[in-house]
Design an enzyme around this catalytic site. Structure first.
Site, PDB file in Angstrom:
ATOM      1  N   SER A  18      -3.634   1.755   6.270  1.00  0.00           N
ATOM      2  CA  SER A  18      -2.264   1.487   6.715  1.00  0.00           C
ATOM      3  C   SER A  18      -1.268   1.649   5.581  1.00  0.00           C
ATOM      4  O   SER A  18      -0.164   2.147   5.780  1.00  0.00           O
ATOM      5  CB  SER A  18      -2.164   0.085   7.325  1.00  0.00           C
ATOM      6  N   GLU A  19      -1.651   1.242   4.354  1.00  0.00           N
ATOM      7  CA  GLU A  19      -0.810   1.490   3.185  1.00  0.00           C
ATOM      8  C   GLU A  19      -1.649   1.783   1.953  1.00  0.00           C
ATOM      9  O   GLU A  19      -2.727   1.216   1.768  1.00  0.00           O
ATOM     10  CB  GLU A  19       0.103   0.296   2.868  1.00  0.00           C
ATOM     11  N   THR A  20      -1.109   2.671   1.119  1.00  0.00           N
ATOM     12  CA  THR A  20      -1.606   2.911  -0.227  1.00  0.00           C
ATOM     13  C   THR A  20      -0.489   2.536  -1.194  1.00  0.00           C
ATOM     14  O   THR A  20       0.648   2.972  -1.032  1.00  0.00           O
ATOM     15  CB  THR A  20      -2.016   4.380  -0.432  1.00  0.00           C
TER      16      THR A  20
END
Length: 278
Positions: A45-47
């Site tokens: 979902s996020e890096t």
């Protein structure tokens, strides 16, 4: 170019629960398009990308860094769980010597404070304004946060946690239904059941953001900058215990501050360490 990369599960003390985020430590500036390529490759979902602000900075000794967050399709202005994961990597893996870290982000300066039983994030607190309900959906309240472009839908108090957990939400068509750019995230929430659970929670939630390429986010710090404001008003409480009941699930401890911000406390489990070649 090679640099360290980690995956940490945020808002949990157990691996494979909470919300996973990739964390990249950047010694040097990265080509702008490479951030997005790496985030797409990681497919979480996020890096998060932690960047030194000055050539003489050190990941072990410095206390201030740049921080950016990318979904597989775009950059986002705020991500709580990836900030928690970033702080956990610096504190617990890199052994950063400071008790508090400052991150320079698109949402201003965010702080992460080390405590014995977790990490406390100092985040903005965003109000949500009443909206008019549409259709005959059984809801208790609808609010909109213009600062975050999140729509908060409080389901009827007749619903319980098991209903929210089992609710099927078709997010595929949401970006087509709402394509004005006004809404970028949908929060579903219900009041907690302090007398009916083994562990009492003040409220429950789920979060959907297909506009950023993430159908459902497991545990979302940025959504709780809105939820904290709303439920504090509804419950008359400044300190709350929340649970985001996705399939992975995660707990957040919330404390509203007199300066109009919110401390969100959680833990993180490091599950992967490696070297990325870009």
């Amino acid at each position: 170019m090679k640099f360290p990369i980690f995956i940490a599960d945020a808002f949990t003390a157990k691996a494979f629960r909470g919300n996973p985020a990739a964390v990249c430590l950047l010694e040097n500036k990265l080509d702008e398009d490479m951030h997005q390529k790496i985030a797409k490759e990681m497919n979480l979902s996020e890096t998060a990308f932690i960047q030194k602000l000055h050539p003489t900075d050190n990941f072990t000794q410095s206390s201030c860094f740049g921080l950016r967050w990318f979904t597989p399709v775009s950059e986002v202005p705020l991500c709580g769980h990836a900030t928690l994961a970033s702080a956990a990597v610096l504190f617990h893996k890199i052994k950063n010597m400071n008790s508090t870290l400052t991150f320079v982000t698109l949402s201003g300066e965010l702080k992460a404070r080390r405590e014995e039983d977790g990490i406390v994030l100092d985040l903005p607190l965003y109000p949500a304004h009443p909206q008019t309900a549409i259709g005959d959906t059984l809801v208790q309240d609808i609010r909109y946060s213009p600062d975050t472009r999140k729509l908060l839908v409080r389901l009827s108090d007749t619903y319980n946690r098991s209903f929210l957990e089992s609710l099927k939400v078709n997010t595929q068509n949401l970006p087509q239904v709402e394509n004005t750019g006004k809404v970028k995230g949908l929060i579903l929430t219900i009041k907690g059941e302090p007398d009916g659970q083994t562990q009492a929670f003040d409220f429950y939630s789920r979060y959907f953001t297909p506009w950023f390429g993430v159908a459902e986010d497991p545990v979302t710090g940025s959504a709780h900058t809105v939820l904290s404001s709303y439920w504090s008003q509804q419950l008359g409480k400044k300190v709350m215990h929340a649970f985001q009941c996705s399939s992975r699930g995660g707990e957040l401890k919330i404390s509203l501050r007199p300066d109009g911000r919110v401390d969100i406390k959680g833990r993180a489990a490091l599950v992967l360490e490696g070297t990325l070649t870009a």
